[in-house]
Motif scaffolding. Structure first.
Motif, PDB file in Angstrom:
ATOM      1  N   SER A 266       0.853  -1.190   0.000  1.00 34.64           N
ATOM      2  CA  SER A 266       0.000   0.000   0.000  1.00 34.64           C
ATOM      3  C   SER A 266       0.888   1.239   0.000  1.00 34.64           C
ATOM      4  O   SER A 266       2.013   1.212   0.500  1.00 34.64           O
ATOM      5  CB  SER A 266      -0.933   0.007   1.203  1.00 34.64           C
TER       6      SER A 266
ATOM      7  N   THR B 172       0.650   5.855  -0.109  1.00 33.01           N
ATOM      8  CA  THR B 172      -0.134   7.077  -0.010  1.00 33.01           C
ATOM      9  C   THR B 172       0.463   8.087  -0.976  1.00 33.01           C
ATOM     10  O   THR B 172       1.639   8.430  -0.845  1.00 33.01           O
ATOM     11  CB  THR B 172      -0.080   7.653   1.416  1.00 33.01           C
TER      12      THR B 172
ATOM     13  N   ASN C   4      -5.249   9.258   1.409  1.00 34.97           N
ATOM     14  CA  ASN C   4      -5.804   8.024   0.869  1.00 34.97           C
ATOM     15  C   ASN C   4      -4.703   7.000   0.637  1.00 34.97           C
ATOM     16  O   ASN C   4      -3.554   7.339   0.399  1.00 34.97           O
ATOM     17  CB  ASN C   4      -6.517   8.298  -0.452  1.00 34.97           C
ATOM     18  N   TYR C   5      -5.103   5.733   0.675  1.00 39.21           N
ATOM     19  CA  TYR C   5      -4.184   4.630   0.441  1.00 39.21           C
ATOM     20  C   TYR C   5      -4.614   3.878  -0.810  1.00 39.21           C
ATOM     21  O   TYR C   5      -5.792   3.767  -1.111  1.00 39.21           O
ATOM     22  CB  TYR C   5      -4.186   3.660   1.626  1.00 39.21           C
ATOM     23  N   HIS C   6      -3.620   3.327  -1.503  1.00 38.11           N
ATOM     24  CA  HIS C   6      -3.872   2.491  -2.672  1.00 38.11           C
ATOM     25  C   HIS C   6      -3.021   1.231  -2.548  1.00 38.11           C
ATOM     26  O   HIS C   6      -1.935   1.260  -1.964  1.00 38.11           O
ATOM     27  CB  HIS C   6      -3.492   3.220  -3.966  1.00 38.11           C
TER      28      HIS C   6
ATOM     29  N   ALA D 235      -0.785  -1.270  -4.673  1.00 33.54           N
ATOM     30  CA  ALA D 235      -0.103  -1.114  -5.948  1.00 33.54           C
ATOM     31  C   ALA D 235       1.119  -2.027  -6.038  1.00 33.54           C
ATOM     32  O   ALA D 235       1.570  -2.604  -5.053  1.00 33.54           O
ATOM     33  CB  ALA D 235       0.340   0.340  -6.115  1.00 33.54           C
TER      34      ALA D 235
ATOM     35  N   ILE E 212      -1.988  -0.182 -10.155  1.00 38.70           N
ATOM     36  CA  ILE E 212      -2.758   0.180  -8.960  1.00 38.70           C
ATOM     37  C   ILE E 212      -4.058  -0.618  -8.970  1.00 38.70           C
ATOM     38  O   ILE E 212      -4.829  -0.539  -9.924  1.00 38.70           O
ATOM     39  CB  ILE E 212      -3.063   1.690  -8.908  1.00 38.70           C
TER      40      ILE E 212
ATOM     41  N   ASN F 135      -6.694  -0.375  -6.826  1.00 38.96           N
ATOM     42  CA  ASN F 135      -7.899   0.364  -6.444  1.00 38.96           C
ATOM     43  C   ASN F 135      -7.779   1.848  -6.809  1.00 38.96           C
ATOM     44  O   ASN F 135      -8.071   2.719  -6.010  1.00 38.96           O
ATOM     45  CB  ASN F 135      -8.161   0.197  -4.942  1.00 38.96           C
ATOM     46  N   ARG F 136      -7.402   2.119  -8.024  1.00 37.58           N
ATOM     47  CA  ARG F 136      -7.224   3.496  -8.497  1.00 37.58           C
ATOM     48  C   ARG F 136      -8.473   4.341  -8.265  1.00 37.58           C
ATOM     49  O   ARG F 136      -8.395   5.488  -7.840  1.00 37.58           O
ATOM     50  CB  ARG F 136      -6.878   3.487  -9.983  1.00 37.58           C
TER      51      ARG F 136
ATOM     52  N   PRO G   8      -9.959   4.794  -3.529  1.00 34.02           N
ATOM     53  CA  PRO G   8      -8.912   4.984  -2.516  1.00 34.02           C
ATOM     54  C   PRO G   8      -9.434   4.646  -1.128  1.00 34.02           C
ATOM     55  O   PRO G   8     -10.604   4.835  -0.828  1.00 34.02           O
ATOM     56  CB  PRO G   8      -8.559   6.461  -2.633  1.00 34.02           C
TER      57      PRO G   8
END
Length: 112
Positions: free
Chosen positions: A12, A14, A20-22, A24, A38, A40-41, A44
């Motif tokens: 993950s 930021t 927000n976190y993604h 990737a 990514i 969950n583009r 987030p």
């Protein structure tokens, strides 16, 4: 998660100045983080979350009671997830058939 040859890492991150976190994939040893995919583009995360395989074999990001489907797979039994040294995140069934892979859903960087 790190690929076997330690070329890529899944985790993950930021984005700068955001909360927000993604989830990737990025190159492991490039000093400036270079994202290649990514999960969950468009979704987030704002709190602690984790990537897991659900009971039906789908790859999901769980944040409390909220679930973001990274893959949606018909229930087929045991599945595994592997990050390859090519930067490809692969979901396979128990017979090693590829069910889903990140290369089918490019987002950031063309890998050759």
């Amino acid at each position: 998660m790190v690929s076997s040859g330690q070329m890529f890492q899944l985790g993950s991150f930021t984005p700068t100045n955001l909360k927000n976190y993604h989830v990737a994939i990025w190159y492991q040893y490039i000093s400036e983080r270079t994202l290649v995919w990514i999960a969950n583009r468009d979704f987030p995360l704002t709190a602690s979350a984790f990537l897991c395989i659900s009971f039906d074999g789908s790859l999901v990001i769980r944040q409390g009671k909220i679930i973001y489907m990274v893959t949606e797979i018909e229930p087929i039994g045991n599945v595994s997830v592997t990050l390859l040294d090519l930067g490809n995140l692969v979901v396979r069934d128990e017979k090693s058939n590829t069910l889903r892979q990140s290369f089918d859903f490019p987002t950031n960087t063309f890998l050759s």
